[in-house]
Design a protein around this motif. Sequence first.
Motif, PDB file in Angstrom:
ATOM      1  N   LEU A  93      28.136 -28.906  31.472  1.00 37.73           N
ATOM      2  CA  LEU A  93      28.768 -29.743  32.497  1.00 37.73           C
ATOM      3  C   LEU A  93      29.216 -31.087  31.919  1.00 37.73           C
ATOM      4  N   THR A  94      30.315 -31.560  32.404  1.00 32.65           N
ATOM      5  CA  THR A  94      30.728 -32.947  32.183  1.00 32.65           C
ATOM      6  C   THR A  94      31.016 -33.540  33.561  1.00 32.65           C
ATOM      7  N   VAL A  95      30.141 -34.415  34.002  1.00 30.15           N
ATOM      8  CA  VAL A  95      30.292 -35.018  35.331  1.00 30.15           C
ATOM      9  C   VAL A  95      31.085 -36.307  35.186  1.00 30.15           C
ATOM     10  N   VAL A  96      32.208 -36.372  35.870  1.00 27.07           N
ATOM     11  CA  VAL A  96      33.086 -37.552  35.808  1.00 27.07           C
ATOM     12  C   VAL A  96      32.814 -38.426  37.021  1.00 27.07           C
ATOM     13  N   PHE A  97      32.477 -39.675  36.750  1.00 24.74           N
ATOM     14  CA  PHE A  97      32.236 -40.628  37.839  1.00 24.74           C
ATOM     15  C   PHE A  97      32.854 -41.963  37.451  1.00 24.74           C
ATOM     16  N   ARG A  98      33.874 -42.366  38.227  1.00 27.50           N
ATOM     17  CA  ARG A  98      34.573 -43.632  37.978  1.00 27.50           C
ATOM     18  C   ARG A  98      35.024 -43.741  36.519  1.00 27.50           C
ATOM     19  N   ASP A  99      35.696 -42.669  36.080  1.00 29.09           N
ATOM     20  CA  ASP A  99      36.278 -42.585  34.734  1.00 29.09           C
ATOM     21  C   ASP A  99      35.233 -42.558  33.621  1.00 29.09           C
ATOM     22  N   VAL A 100      33.964 -42.311  33.994  1.00 25.36           N
ATOM     23  CA  VAL A 100      32.915 -42.193  32.979  1.00 25.36           C
ATOM     24  C   VAL A 100      32.503 -40.723  32.887  1.00 25.36           C
ATOM     25  N   ASN A 101      32.517 -40.165  31.668  1.00 25.71           N
ATOM     26  CA  ASN A 101      32.091 -38.787  31.459  1.00 25.71           C
ATOM     27  C   ASN A 101      30.600 -38.760  31.120  1.00 25.71           C
ATOM     28  N   MET A 102      29.845 -38.078  31.933  1.00 18.27           N
ATOM     29  CA  MET A 102      28.399 -38.007  31.731  1.00 18.27           C
ATOM     30  C   MET A 102      27.996 -36.577  31.409  1.00 18.27           C
ATOM     31  N   LEU A 103      27.243 -36.403  30.321  1.00 23.86           N
ATOM     32  CA  LEU A 103      26.713 -35.098  29.941  1.00 23.86           C
ATOM     33  C   LEU A 103      25.323 -34.932  30.537  1.00 23.86           C
ATOM     34  N   VAL A 104      24.995 -33.696  30.910  1.00 18.23           N
ATOM     35  CA  VAL A 104      23.734 -33.429  31.609  1.00 18.23           C
ATOM     36  C   VAL A 104      22.931 -32.389  30.831  1.00 18.23           C
ATOM     37  N   ASN A 105      21.630 -32.659  30.666  1.00 18.99           N
ATOM     38  CA  ASN A 105      20.707 -31.687  30.089  1.00 18.99           C
ATOM     39  C   ASN A 105      19.493 -31.550  30.997  1.00 18.99           C
ATOM     40  N   ILE A 106      18.856 -30.403  30.945  1.00 19.57           N
ATOM     41  CA  ILE A 106      17.644 -30.188  31.736  1.00 19.57           C
ATOM     42  C   ILE A 106      16.571 -29.548  30.877  1.00 19.57           C
ATOM     43  N   SER A 107      15.308 -29.779  31.265  1.00 22.93           N
ATOM     44  CA  SER A 107      14.161 -29.122  30.635  1.00 22.93           C
ATOM     45  C   SER A 107      13.500 -28.244  31.680  1.00 22.93           C
ATOM     46  N   LEU A 108      13.150 -27.010  31.283  1.00 19.79           N
ATOM     47  CA  LEU A 108      12.682 -26.029  32.249  1.00 19.79           C
ATOM     48  C   LEU A 108      11.336 -25.437  31.829  1.00 19.79           C
ATOM     49  N   GLY A 109      10.504 -25.163  32.850  1.00 17.30           N
ATOM     50  CA  GLY A 109       9.254 -24.441  32.650  1.00 17.30           C
ATOM     51  C   GLY A 109       9.245 -23.180  33.496  1.00 17.30           C
ATOM     52  N   VAL A 110       8.828 -22.057  32.898  1.00 15.11           N
ATOM     53  CA  VAL A 110       8.835 -20.761  33.587  1.00 15.11           C
ATOM     54  C   VAL A 110       7.401 -20.236  33.663  1.00 15.11           C
ATOM     55  N   ALA A 111       7.019 -19.720  34.834  1.00 11.56           N
ATOM     56  CA  ALA A 111       5.682 -19.128  34.994  1.00 11.56           C
ATOM     57  C   ALA A 111       5.771 -17.939  35.932  1.00 11.56           C
ATOM     58  N   GLN A 112       4.891 -16.948  35.696  1.00 13.83           N
ATOM     59  CA  GLN A 112       4.844 -15.737  36.519  1.00 13.83           C
ATOM     60  C   GLN A 112       3.524 -15.700  37.289  1.00 13.83           C
ATOM     61  N   TRP A 113       3.623 -15.220  38.533  1.00  9.68           N
ATOM     62  CA  TRP A 113       2.410 -15.081  39.359  1.00  9.68           C
ATOM     63  C   TRP A 113       1.446 -14.107  38.698  1.00  9.68           C
ATOM     64  N   GLN A 114       0.169 -14.516  38.688  1.00 16.47           N
ATOM     65  CA  GLN A 114      -0.903 -13.679  38.197  1.00 16.47           C
ATOM     66  C   GLN A 114      -1.960 -13.551  39.280  1.00 16.47           C
ATOM     67  N   VAL A 115      -2.746 -12.505  39.214  1.00 12.45           N
ATOM     68  CA  VAL A 115      -3.796 -12.293  40.211  1.00 12.45           C
ATOM     69  C   VAL A 115      -4.716 -13.517  40.231  1.00 12.45           C
ATOM     70  N   GLY A 116      -4.955 -14.051  41.402  1.00 15.12           N
ATOM     71  CA  GLY A 116      -5.792 -15.236  41.555  1.00 15.12           C
ATOM     72  C   GLY A 116      -5.000 -16.518  41.683  1.00 15.12           C
ATOM     73  N   ASP A 117      -3.701 -16.447  41.392  1.00 14.94           N
ATOM     74  CA  ASP A 117      -2.859 -17.644  41.528  1.00 14.94           C
ATOM     75  C   ASP A 117      -2.641 -17.999  42.993  1.00 14.94           C
ATOM     76  N   ASN A 118      -2.546 -19.292  43.272  1.00 21.43           N
ATOM     77  CA  ASN A 118      -2.004 -19.779  44.533  1.00 21.43           C
ATOM     78  C   ASN A 118      -0.806 -20.656  44.206  1.00 21.43           C
ATOM     79  N   GLU A 119      -0.197 -21.252  45.254  1.00 21.83           N
ATOM     80  CA  GLU A 119       0.997 -22.056  45.005  1.00 21.83           C
ATOM     81  C   GLU A 119       0.717 -23.183  44.006  1.00 21.83           C
ATOM     82  N   GLU A 120      -0.435 -23.808  44.157  1.00 18.92           N
ATOM     83  CA  GLU A 120      -0.748 -24.967  43.328  1.00 18.92           C
ATOM     84  C   GLU A 120      -0.913 -24.581  41.860  1.00 18.92           C
ATOM     85  N   THR A 121      -1.675 -23.518  41.590  1.00 10.25           N
ATOM     86  CA  THR A 121      -1.919 -23.146  40.200  1.00 10.25           C
ATOM     87  C   THR A 121      -0.660 -22.601  39.524  1.00 10.25           C
ATOM     88  N   LEU A 122       0.115 -21.822  40.281  1.00 10.59           N
ATOM     89  CA  LEU A 122       1.358 -21.290  39.709  1.00 10.59           C
ATOM     90  C   LEU A 122       2.331 -22.415  39.398  1.00 10.59           C
TER      91      LEU A 122
END
Length: 437
Positions: free
Chosen positions: A386-415
Amino acid sequence: ILPLTSDNIYSEIQKDLIRPIFISSMMASDTFLRDWVLTGEKDVEQLTKYLSEVKTKYQAITSFFVSDSSATYYHADGILKQVHPDNPRDSWYFRVRSMSKLYELNVDKDMANQDAMTIFINHQVYDYQGNYLGATGCGLSVTAVSQLLKTYEERYKRHIFFVNPQGVITFTANNKDEKQKSIDMIEGLKEIKSTILNQESGSFSYERDGHTFFLNTRFLPELGWYLLVEQSLEEEMNPLRKTLLINLTLCLVISLIILVAVQRTVSTYQQRLERMAATDKLTGLNNRHAGETLFDQALREAVRQQSNLSIIFFDLDHFKRINDEYGHQAGDAVLASSAKAVLSCLREADIVCRWGGEEFLIILKNCGIDDAFQIAEKIRLTVAGLTVVFRDVNMLVNISLGVAQWQVGDNEETLLMRADSAMYRAKSNGRNRTEKG
């Protein structure tokens, strides 16, 4: 006609009965309420005013909060009492404190309203570290609910009642003898009781006293009850038989017009309510309140069906720098563009919500950890392009991601904790990357 009528009634119930559940959930996550408890419950008038405002604004018969640390029962008119485990009338609170789910519906006498029978929505309250603080919620008058059902019956000319998962009738409009009566004591219904209670919705026909009846059923997970809408064939057909041959063509045209109008009206109104209660205005995604509810439902479904469930938790890298250098409007533009890019990478059944600030949660049903990782990488690369243009300024965007799978015994908080830890590991390892939790 009956399924259509049943859908209309269900929409009415969503508006009138399920709304208090969302109100109670809102109260339980309100920062004012939690901060007031954490600072020592010093100004009772502040809390009383808050509860009174909730009661008035949402037209509830009562609103309340019970503090676990002080055992004080607060309501819209002030302090009601101190709860005690030895008092039978306080047993509801200690049940709520120990239950695994976040809220319950309970029919009980309201001491603050001269022991009027009330449907309470009791919701657990936790602090920011997940420590239990007490119970809050609001209530509906049993009489008001019965009157609602009576209104629905008069409007739709159907017999409407609720039953619990054991088949006991919990609410009906007129016949007091039916209340607390099991459907296996009713001719026609007793033969199909197990079928009704073992599926989320269904349509049935049966005989009673020589007459034919049709029944449409639907399980309402928010209430934990089944909605039963019953229609007598004879009562419905007698007036139609007299005019059917003359007006068949006209009735068909009118029915189609009404069907389209009703569907559009119901759909528009329901979508408007859902958007108001569940949508983040900036990004158009589900907000955290809706996300928590959908997360809970998805996890329950995964536990019940023993199916795969994975989540992706991510946030924007160096987002504070964007706000500091270009202003919050630029930050808003980045958030909106990123949300649009994320949506383009997901399946129709996937759920995404703005969890808070620049943090987002994605819920992937029937998806294992490897597939979830591939989806996360697709999202990361799409956003990075992505290149987000705002008031003639080009801004590049990056994200950091974490992935987890439900396991037996998990609840919303632990997952969620495992996905969050993986995301922070991605940041520690250089950002703009995906890690498994």
